[in-house]
Design a protein around this motif. Structure first.
Motif, PDB file in Angstrom:
ATOM      1  N   GLU A  97       0.833  -1.210   0.000  1.00  0.00           N
ATOM      2  CA  GLU A  97       0.000   0.000   0.000  1.00  0.00           C
ATOM      3  C   GLU A  97       0.865   1.256   0.000  1.00  0.00           C
ATOM      4  OE1 GLU A  97      -3.091   2.488  -0.406  1.00  0.00           O
ATOM      5  OE2 GLU A  97      -3.073   0.320  -0.689  1.00  0.00           O
ATOM      6  N   THR A  98       1.953   1.248   0.762  1.00  0.00           N
ATOM      7  CA  THR A  98       2.863   2.395   0.767  1.00  0.00           C
ATOM      8  C   THR A  98       3.499   2.578  -0.600  1.00  0.00           C
ATOM      9  OG1 THR A  98       3.311   2.073   3.122  1.00  0.00           O
ATOM     10  CG2 THR A  98       4.899   3.389   1.883  1.00  0.00           C
ATOM     11  N   ALA A  99       3.888   1.486  -1.237  1.00  0.00           N
ATOM     12  CA  ALA A  99       4.476   1.565  -2.583  1.00  0.00           C
ATOM     13  C   ALA A  99       3.467   2.134  -3.575  1.00  0.00           C
ATOM     14  CB  ALA A  99       4.954   0.190  -3.033  1.00  0.00           C
ATOM     15  N   ARG A 100       2.213   1.711  -3.469  1.00  0.00           N
ATOM     16  CA  ARG A 100       1.171   2.225  -4.361  1.00  0.00           C
ATOM     17  C   ARG A 100       0.955   3.728  -4.125  1.00  0.00           C
ATOM     18  NH1 ARG A 100      -1.532  -0.244  -7.617  1.00  0.00           N
ATOM     19  NH2 ARG A 100      -1.220  -2.309  -6.716  1.00  0.00           N
ATOM     20  N   ARG A 121      12.994  20.267 -15.461  1.00  0.00           N
ATOM     21  CA  ARG A 121      14.167  19.389 -15.370  1.00  0.00           C
ATOM     22  C   ARG A 121      14.144  18.500 -14.134  1.00  0.00           C
ATOM     23  NH1 ARG A 121      17.726  20.436 -19.317  1.00  0.00           N
ATOM     24  NH2 ARG A 121      17.601  22.450 -20.336  1.00  0.00           N
ATOM     25  N   GLU A 122      13.291  18.796 -13.178  1.00  0.00           N
ATOM     26  CA  GLU A 122      13.212  17.997 -11.958  1.00  0.00           C
ATOM     27  C   GLU A 122      12.161  16.891 -12.040  1.00  0.00           C
ATOM     28  OE1 GLU A 122      12.939  20.487  -8.415  1.00  0.00           O
ATOM     29  OE2 GLU A 122      13.792  22.136  -9.580  1.00  0.00           O
ATOM     30  N   ALA A 123      11.411  16.845 -13.120  1.00  0.00           N
ATOM     31  CA  ALA A 123      10.311  15.888 -13.212  1.00  0.00           C
ATOM     32  C   ALA A 123      10.784  14.459 -13.472  1.00  0.00           C
ATOM     33  CB  ALA A 123       9.336  16.320 -14.311  1.00  0.00           C
ATOM     34  N   GLY A 124      11.898  14.283 -14.150  1.00  0.00           N
ATOM     35  CA  GLY A 124      12.385  12.963 -14.521  1.00  0.00           C
ATOM     36  C   GLY A 124      12.497  11.980 -13.367  1.00  0.00           C
ATOM     37  N   PRO A 125      13.142  12.363 -12.267  1.00  0.00           N
ATOM     38  CA  PRO A 125      13.248  11.419 -11.148  1.00  0.00           C
ATOM     39  C   PRO A 125      11.889  11.002 -10.576  1.00  0.00           C
ATOM     40  CG  PRO A 125      14.884  13.142 -10.912  1.00  0.00           C
ATOM     41  CD  PRO A 125      13.991  13.547 -12.062  1.00  0.00           C
ATOM     42  N   ALA A 126      10.923  11.916 -10.548  1.00  0.00           N
ATOM     43  CA  ALA A 126       9.587  11.564 -10.052  1.00  0.00           C
ATOM     44  C   ALA A 126       8.942  10.537 -10.977  1.00  0.00           C
ATOM     45  CB  ALA A 126       8.710  12.813  -9.947  1.00  0.00           C
ATOM     46  N   TRP A 127       9.054  10.746 -12.292  1.00  0.00           N
ATOM     47  CA  TRP A 127       8.492   9.798 -13.247  1.00  0.00           C
ATOM     48  C   TRP A 127       9.207   8.457 -13.183  1.00  0.00           C
ATOM     49  CZ3 TRP A 127       3.902  10.514 -14.514  1.00  0.00           C
ATOM     50  CH2 TRP A 127       3.390  11.764 -14.851  1.00  0.00           C
ATOM     51  N   THR A 128      10.517   8.480 -12.981  1.00  0.00           N
ATOM     52  CA  THR A 128      11.282   7.232 -12.865  1.00  0.00           C
ATOM     53  C   THR A 128      10.825   6.433 -11.660  1.00  0.00           C
ATOM     54  OG1 THR A 128      13.178   8.219 -13.996  1.00  0.00           O
ATOM     55  CG2 THR A 128      13.606   6.271 -12.632  1.00  0.00           C
ATOM     56  N   THR A 129      10.642   7.108 -10.530  1.00  0.00           N
ATOM     57  CA  THR A 129      10.148   6.438  -9.329  1.00  0.00           C
ATOM     58  C   THR A 129       8.779   5.832  -9.576  1.00  0.00           C
ATOM     59  OG1 THR A 129      11.415   7.886  -7.866  1.00  0.00           O
ATOM     60  CG2 THR A 129       9.497   6.779  -6.905  1.00  0.00           C
ATOM     61  N   SER A 130       7.905   6.605 -10.202  1.00  0.00           N
ATOM     62  CA  SER A 130       6.558   6.116 -10.485  1.00  0.00           C
ATOM     63  C   SER A 130       6.606   4.891 -11.399  1.00  0.00           C
ATOM     64  CB  SER A 130       5.722   7.227 -11.119  1.00  0.00           C
ATOM     65  OG  SER A 130       4.387   6.833 -11.243  1.00  0.00           O
ATOM     66  N   ALA A 134       5.400   1.169 -10.458  1.00  0.00           N
ATOM     67  CA  ALA A 134       4.318   0.603 -11.268  1.00  0.00           C
ATOM     68  C   ALA A 134       4.712  -0.754 -11.834  1.00  0.00           C
ATOM     69  CB  ALA A 134       3.940   1.568 -12.392  1.00  0.00           C
ATOM     70  N   GLN A 135       5.955  -0.882 -12.247  1.00  0.00           N
ATOM     71  CA  GLN A 135       6.428  -2.163 -12.762  1.00  0.00           C
ATOM     72  C   GLN A 135       6.441  -3.208 -11.655  1.00  0.00           C
ATOM     73  OE1 GLN A 135      10.113  -0.654 -14.418  1.00  0.00           O
ATOM     74  NE2 GLN A 135       9.315  -0.820 -16.503  1.00  0.00           N
ATOM     75  N   THR A 136       6.923  -2.831 -10.477  1.00  0.00           N
ATOM     76  CA  THR A 136       6.959  -3.752  -9.341  1.00  0.00           C
ATOM     77  C   THR A 136       5.554  -4.194  -8.950  1.00  0.00           C
ATOM     78  OG1 THR A 136       8.989  -2.749  -8.508  1.00  0.00           O
ATOM     79  CG2 THR A 136       7.670  -3.994  -6.921  1.00  0.00           C
ATOM     80  N   LEU A 137       4.614  -3.251  -8.992  1.00  0.00           N
ATOM     81  CA  LEU A 137       3.237  -3.538  -8.592  1.00  0.00           C
ATOM     82  C   LEU A 137       2.404  -4.142  -9.726  1.00  0.00           C
ATOM     83  CD1 LEU A 137       2.627  -0.247  -6.603  1.00  0.00           C
ATOM     84  CD2 LEU A 137       2.849  -2.536  -5.619  1.00  0.00           C
TER      85      LEU A 137
END
Length: 188
Positions: A97-100, A121-130, A134-137
């Motif tokens: 649930e925390t990961a989601r 320029r700061e958006a990339g890391p947020a999208w990478t985390t998402s 998403a792949q893990t979940l």
């Protein structure tokens, strides 16, 4: 009784907004905004209590996650950024649930940074985390969002070849979707 009422208010709006994201694709934007948009001040009140000294940050995190679509639809991207960053700072735990929640908050952070506050320029890391979460979940919907966000992010930052690779990954994944909007986006 005031604190109990504040808690119930925040819990009510957490539950109320929980279905907002799913309903965004089944309702027209005008109808969706008529249902959810008028509750923006109740949302703010619930969040202010949840992250206060007497509040419950777990409710605040869940309410923030559920409310991201509203801020995006209303183009309140600065507010979305501020609220998402606060929720991420209070998010703890390692469970599914925390990961989601982190996945959804990271996507909200990516949208806010990319389109709202001039910090592209700061958006990339947020999208990478998402995307990683998403792949893990196994969440195809958020994989598609993150791939599209990463494609736009790379394009905005001048990395056209990398942008095209993310777009191709999006198209490959969207080919298995029944959502016609994703097919049109893949063609784009």
């Amino acid at each position: 009784d005031a604190e109990q009422l504040r808690r119930r208010h925040a819990e009510y709006y957490r539950d109320f907004f929980e279905t907002a994201e799913d309903e965004g694709s089944s309702r027209g934007q005008t109808e969706w905004l008529a249902i959810y948009g008028r509750h923006i001040d109740n949302l703010r009140t619930g969040l202010d209590w949840a992250f206060s000294a007497n509040g419950d940050s777990r409710i605040g995190v869940a309410l923030t996650v559920a409310a991201v679509p509203l801020w995006i639809h209303l183009s309140l991207l600065g507010e979305c950024l501020e609220r998402v960053e606060r929720a991420l700072a209070h998010l703890d735990g390692d469970g599914t649930e925390t990961a989601r929640q982190r996945m959804r908050l990271s996507a909200g952070l990516g949208w806010s940074l990319m389109y709202g506050v001039g910090r592209t320029r700061e958006a990339g890391p947020a999208w990478t985390t998402s995307l990683e979460l998403a792949q893990t979940l196994g969440d195809t919907h958020y994989q598609l969002r993150a791939l599209w966000g990463l494609s736009i992010d790379q394009f905005n930052n001048g990395s056209v070849r990398t942008a095209v690779e993310f777009a191709r990954r999006f198209a490959d994944l969207a080919a298995h979707s029944t959502d016609p909007i994703e097919a049109v986006t893949a063609d784009r």
